[in-house]
Design an enzyme around this catalytic site. Structure first.
Site, short mmCIF file in Angstrom:
data_model
loop_
_atom_site.label_atom_id
_atom_site.label_comp_id
_atom_site.label_asym_id
_atom_site.label_seq_id
_atom_site.Cartn_x
_atom_site.Cartn_y
_atom_site.Cartn_z
CG ASP A 9 -1.89 1.14 1.23
OD1 ASP A 9 -2.41 1.48 0.15
OD2 ASP A 9 -2.12 1.71 2.31
NE ARG A 10 0.16 7.44 -2.38
CZ ARG A 10 -0.42 8.46 -3.01
NH1 ARG A 10 -0.17 8.68 -4.30
NH2 ARG A 10 -1.28 9.24 -2.37
CG ASP A 11 -1.58 7.44 0.77
OD1 ASP A 11 -0.54 7.87 0.28
OD2 ASP A 11 -2.70 7.58 0.22
CG ASP A 17 -2.89 9.45 4.34
OD1 ASP A 17 -3.04 10.42 3.58
OD2 ASP A 17 -3.81 8.67 4.63
N GLY A 19 -3.64 13.33 4.47
CA GLY A 19 -5.00 13.45 3.94
C GLY A 19 -4.93 13.06 2.48
CE1 TYR A 20 -9.02 11.05 -0.77
CE2 TYR A 20 -10.10 12.75 0.53
CZ TYR A 20 -10.11 11.49 -0.04
OH TYR A 20 -11.20 10.68 0.13
CB THR A 51 -2.10 3.15 -3.88
OG1 THR A 51 -2.73 4.22 -3.18
CG2 THR A 51 -1.63 3.66 -5.22
CD GLN A 53 -3.80 7.61 -4.53
OE1 GLN A 53 -4.08 8.79 -4.35
NE2 GLN A 53 -3.19 6.87 -3.59
CB CYS A 90 -8.11 1.74 -8.14
SG CYS A 90 -9.89 1.72 -8.56
#
Length: 359
Positions: A9-11, A17, A19-20, A51, A53, A90
């Site tokens: 996973d990325r965040d 992380d 947030g966005y 990840t 997105q 995604c």
């Protein structure tokens, strides 16, 4: 021959992380990530990011900017001699505001679409691969794809998803780690274990992750329920005739004695709180072990090392000061100089510790 891979996973697994993320400047690697990726690569694994997105579907970031964000991630890793083999994302979400991306997709975790696509395009053996992430979506996607799974179980202060939600969703990771560095050690230990033990590896029971507060509430509820205890303590019928026949005044002391004797035998129902208390203590012990693991796999700090070295110098200066004081030919100037050095070095030690805390 098929390859094996680590799906990441990325965040909050590779990068922070906030947030966005919608700007490449926001990309910051988590502690120990480059070193962990280098070790996994040395073990022969392909490193693949998968990840969700949904920020693209919500109009927070465009796919072009998302590509720049991922290029920034690759560059930060390259600067540390680490690398990724591929990044899948995604951009879809059923509640998105961009019509092009407003739909459900089998690539969106917990669906295993991205993992299956990577396996097909890169000839990955999913049975020999791992999926590492910090949420139930990551774990479920890995399990559905046939991978072994590791949950990055972050400290409670940094968790965005309660640990109990994993058990509520019926998702059981094969292993848990406090960060990616411990995840690497889990993979290494698994590879060293005999083949028959690898086949028999079982998921971690979620009962051990039950929060201490929930267990405490159950214990208090049982302890405060008088009806359950009274059912197990019926008054013996034979006691009433004996009390009525005792006319002499000397006999009443036997009555409380008789009524106390049944209470000395704790009924079976009273043993339940003891069992729950043991479960509570076990849960607390698990939390303490988790904290110790977090300390064990924390990042090495050069500031802490420097503070320790300078502190030793401080002790040496104090010993020199004492030696000057005890010398027959004591010179006050030498005492003050040695003491002054001790004070200066002690201030340096405090400065190093403060810099370590603000890191």
């Amino acid at each position: 021959m098929s390859e094996k891979a680590i799906f990441l996973d990325r965040d909050d697994t590779l990068i922070e992380d906030p947030g966005y993320i919608n700007d490449p400047k926001q990309v910051k690697l988590l502690d120990g990530v480059p070193e962990a990726l280098i070790q996994l690569k040395a073990l022969g694994y392909k490193l693949i990011v998968v990840t969700n997105q949904s920020a693209v579907a919500h109009g927070i970031v465009t796919e072009k900017v998302l590509g720049e964000i991922h290029e920034r991630l690759k560059q930060l890793l390259t600067d540390k001699n680490a690398s990724l083999d591929r990044i899948y994302y995604c951009p879809y979400h059923p509640e998105g505001v961009i019509p092009k991306y407003c739909k459900e997709s089998n690539s969106r975790k917990p669906s295993p679409g991205m993992l299956l696509k990577a396996a097909d395009e890169m000839d990955i053996d999913l049975g020999q691969s791992w999926c590492v992430g910090n949420s139930s979506r990551d774990i479920e996607a890995g399990l559905r794809a046939g991978c072994k799974t590791i949950l990055i179980d972050m400290p409670p202060a940094h968790q965005k998803q309660p640990a109990s939600s994993l058990s509520l969703a019926g998702v059981n990771p094969d292993y848990k780690a406090v960060n990616i560095k411990e995840a690497v050690n889990i993979v290494k230990k698994y590879l060293r274990s005999p083949a028959d033990q690898q086949k028999q590896a079982q998921p971690i029971p979620t009962s051990q992750t039950e929060s201490a507060s929930q267990v405490a509430e159950e214990v208090s509820d049982l302890a405060e329920s008088p009806e359950r205890i009274e059912v197990q303590q019926p008054a013996p019928e034979s006691q009433e005739p004996e009390i009525q026949q005792t006319e002499p005044p000397k006999q009443p002391p036997e009555s409380p004695k008789q009524t106390l004797e049944p209470q000395t035998q704790p009924p079976a129902e009273q043993q339940i709180p003891a069992d729950k208390t043991e479960a509570l203590l076990s849960s607390i012990l698990g939390q303490l072990k988790n904290m110790q693991r977090a300390e064990m796999f924390g990042e090495f700090s050069i500031m802490r090392l420097m503070a320790g070295i300078v502190q030793i110098i401080v002790l040496f200066c104090l010993l020199v000061t004492v030696w000057f004081l005890m010398s027959p030919e004591r010179q006050d100037n030498s005492v003050f100089i040695a003491l002054g050095f001790a004070i200066v070095f002690q201030l340096m030690t405090l400065t190093f510790y403060i810099m370590q805390g603000k890191k």
